[in-house]
Design an enzyme around this catalytic site. Structure first.
Site, PDB file in Angstrom:
ATOM      1  N   SER A 118      -0.989   2.615   3.781  1.00  0.00           N
ATOM      2  CA  SER A 118      -0.522   1.408   3.100  1.00  0.00           C
ATOM      3  C   SER A 118       0.226   1.658   1.806  1.00  0.00           C
ATOM      4  CB  SER A 118      -1.703   0.480   2.823  1.00  0.00           C
ATOM      5  OG  SER A 118      -2.095  -0.160   3.991  1.00  0.00           O
ATOM      6  N   LYS A 121       3.594   0.222   1.690  1.00  0.00           N
ATOM      7  CA  LYS A 121       3.851  -1.173   1.298  1.00  0.00           C
ATOM      8  C   LYS A 121       4.568  -1.251  -0.054  1.00  0.00           C
ATOM      9  CE  LYS A 121       0.207  -3.690   3.819  1.00  0.00           C
ATOM     10  NZ  LYS A 121      -0.685  -2.722   4.465  1.00  0.00           N
ATOM     11  N   SER A 176      -3.967  -5.658   0.870  1.00  0.00           N
ATOM     12  CA  SER A 176      -3.160  -4.833   1.770  1.00  0.00           C
ATOM     13  C   SER A 176      -2.998  -5.521   3.111  1.00  0.00           C
ATOM     14  CB  SER A 176      -3.794  -3.452   1.951  1.00  0.00           C
ATOM     15  OG  SER A 176      -2.832  -2.513   2.329  1.00  0.00           O
TER      16      SER A 176
END
Length: 440
Positions: A118, A121, A176
């Protein structure tokens, strides 16, 4: 060498790092699940073995940022009085650098291409965030949530409910939420379009180790980044006011489902809390003094990943840690804290082993009429003019969950009389959490 020439040479070295702040205004997005994922419940749990990294770094890695960074193993030039790099670090790759000057203080397999989870991101946010004002509302339809990987981390976002763009970004950074990523991706023209935008932006940033397959960081074959690239991406994102707000928010009330109460439609709320444990704390991890974000991740193939920024004593450092081999709860945060502690002790004393390079279009951006020294951008925020002096100027902003963000901006324009060359020497605007949270 005469003193004036030495000054000019030092100024030119500063310029190469400073110009990197004058570029891109696109955000990044990374997929991060809970700190300790279980099979089928992480942000990405692809079973494809081809996505798993090898056990040892490749013999030849990228030399972007300096030849030392292409070498395997730990790269550091210790100086007298500086403690050695902690010996108990188990991460496959890590890097610590000065967020403002771009100097890399130390690194370990900095360009090893590994699954990012993640932390990707961040790139999603740096690419997409400037495209929509934070007050824009979007009603979620079923197609917005289609295509998420099994076991994805979610906020959760509910079909049929409306959310502001700000709500969705808080869901991306704090929980997330892959669902929030997919909604924003569909607003941006779809997942395929967003992946293409992210790959193009990575190239602009010279994050050349990075290849995006899915915008949320879910494990997919061929999806990779590196500790060096994730640091470049975070540094770019932190130039944006909204990015700084979201990644430094500890907790916030999030819109829930609409229900009928005594015949009236009432929409409830629930709390979401940042899963970055150096920011929010945990049973075995304390809040790191001066921490200001950025993003964590954890998937089956990537293991735990983390990029953070912290300030201490006027120094702002970036750290990225990828996949610690030590199998302990919150190990990625423990190793990141150790590296940051060393970095603050070593900053200004060790010889850098490399640098964070400027984006490809940095020179163009600085040459364009109206280009600003602050690089300030975000959602619906325009750039700001450089300060008239080299003294930091603080501006208070209100953030979610009571987070106040102070922006330290140092702008300066130096004129080299020989040749009339202009140099920009400034500090990057970053959150000053010393003002919002007292040290232990």
């Amino acid at each position: 060498m005469p003193a004036p020439q030495q000054t000019i040479r030092r100024s030119l070295l500063v310029l190469s790092a400073a110009l990197s702040s004058l570029a891109l205004t696109a955000p990044l997005a990374l997929a991060a699940p809970s700190p300790t994922p279980t099979p089928g419940s992480s942000a990405g749990s692809s079973a494809s073995p081809s996505a798993s990294p090898t056990a040892t770094p490749p013999a030849n890695m990228s030399s972007v940022g300096g030849a030392r960074l292409a070498q395997a193993g730990t790269q550091v030039d210790l100086a007298s009085g500086v403690l050695v790099v902690p010996k108990d670090l188990t991460a496959r790759s890590w890097i610590v650098s000065d967020a403002e000057s771009g100097a890399v203080l130390a690194a370990h397999n900095a360009h090893w291409r590994l699954p990012p989870a993640s932390t990707l991101k961040m790139l999603f946010a740096d690419t997409v965030l400037p495209k929509f004002p934070k007050t824009t509302e979007h009603k979620v339809v079923a197609s917005d949530l289609a295509g998420m990987g099994a076991g994805s981390s979610v906020v959760p976002i509910k079909e049929g409910e409306s959310y502001t763009v700000r709500d969705l970004w808080l869901g991306v950074f704090l929980r997330s939420g892959n669902d929030a990523v997919h909604v924003l991706s569909h607003m941006n023209g779809g997942v395929d379009r967003t992946v293409a935008d992210m790959n193009a932006h990575a190239q602009d940033l010279q994050a050349l180790d990075t290849r995006v397959v899915t915008p949320d960081g879910y494990d997919e074959p061929g999806q990779v980044s590196s500790a060096y690239d994730l640091t470049l991406i975070a540094r770019s994102g932190l130039q944006k006011k909204d990015f700084r707000e979201y990644c430094s928010t500890v907790s916030v009330k999030f819109p829930g489902e609409t229900t009928k109460v005594k015949g009236k439609s009432v929409r409830g709320t629930f709390e979401i809390r940042n899963t970055n444990r150096l920011l929010s704390g945990d049973s075995d991890v304390s809040v790191y003094p001066g921490i200001a974000g950025v993003k964590n991740g954890n998937t089956t193939n990537a293991g735990a990943t983390f990029t953070g920024v912290a300030e201490r004593g006027g120094k702002v450092l970036l750290v990225t840690v990828m996949n610690p081999e030590k199998d302990e709860h919150n190990e990625v945060y423990k190793e990141a804290a150790k590296i940051l502690d060393w970095g603050f002790q070593a900053a200004g004393k060790v010889q850098p082993v490399g640098e964070l390079v400027a984006p490809k279009n940095a020179a163009q951006a600085s040459a364009q009429p109206g280009a600003t020294a602050s690089g300030e951008a975000g959602g619906d925020t325009a750039g700001t003019k450089p300060a008239a002096s080299s003294t930091p100027v603080a501006a208070e902003e209100d953030g979610s969950g009571g987070v106040g963000i102070a922006l330290a901006i140092v702008g300066g324009l130096l004129v080299l009389l020989a040749g009339g060359v202009f140099l920009v020497n400034r500090r990057w605007p970053l959150p000053d959490l010393v003002r919002r949270r007292p040290r232990p």
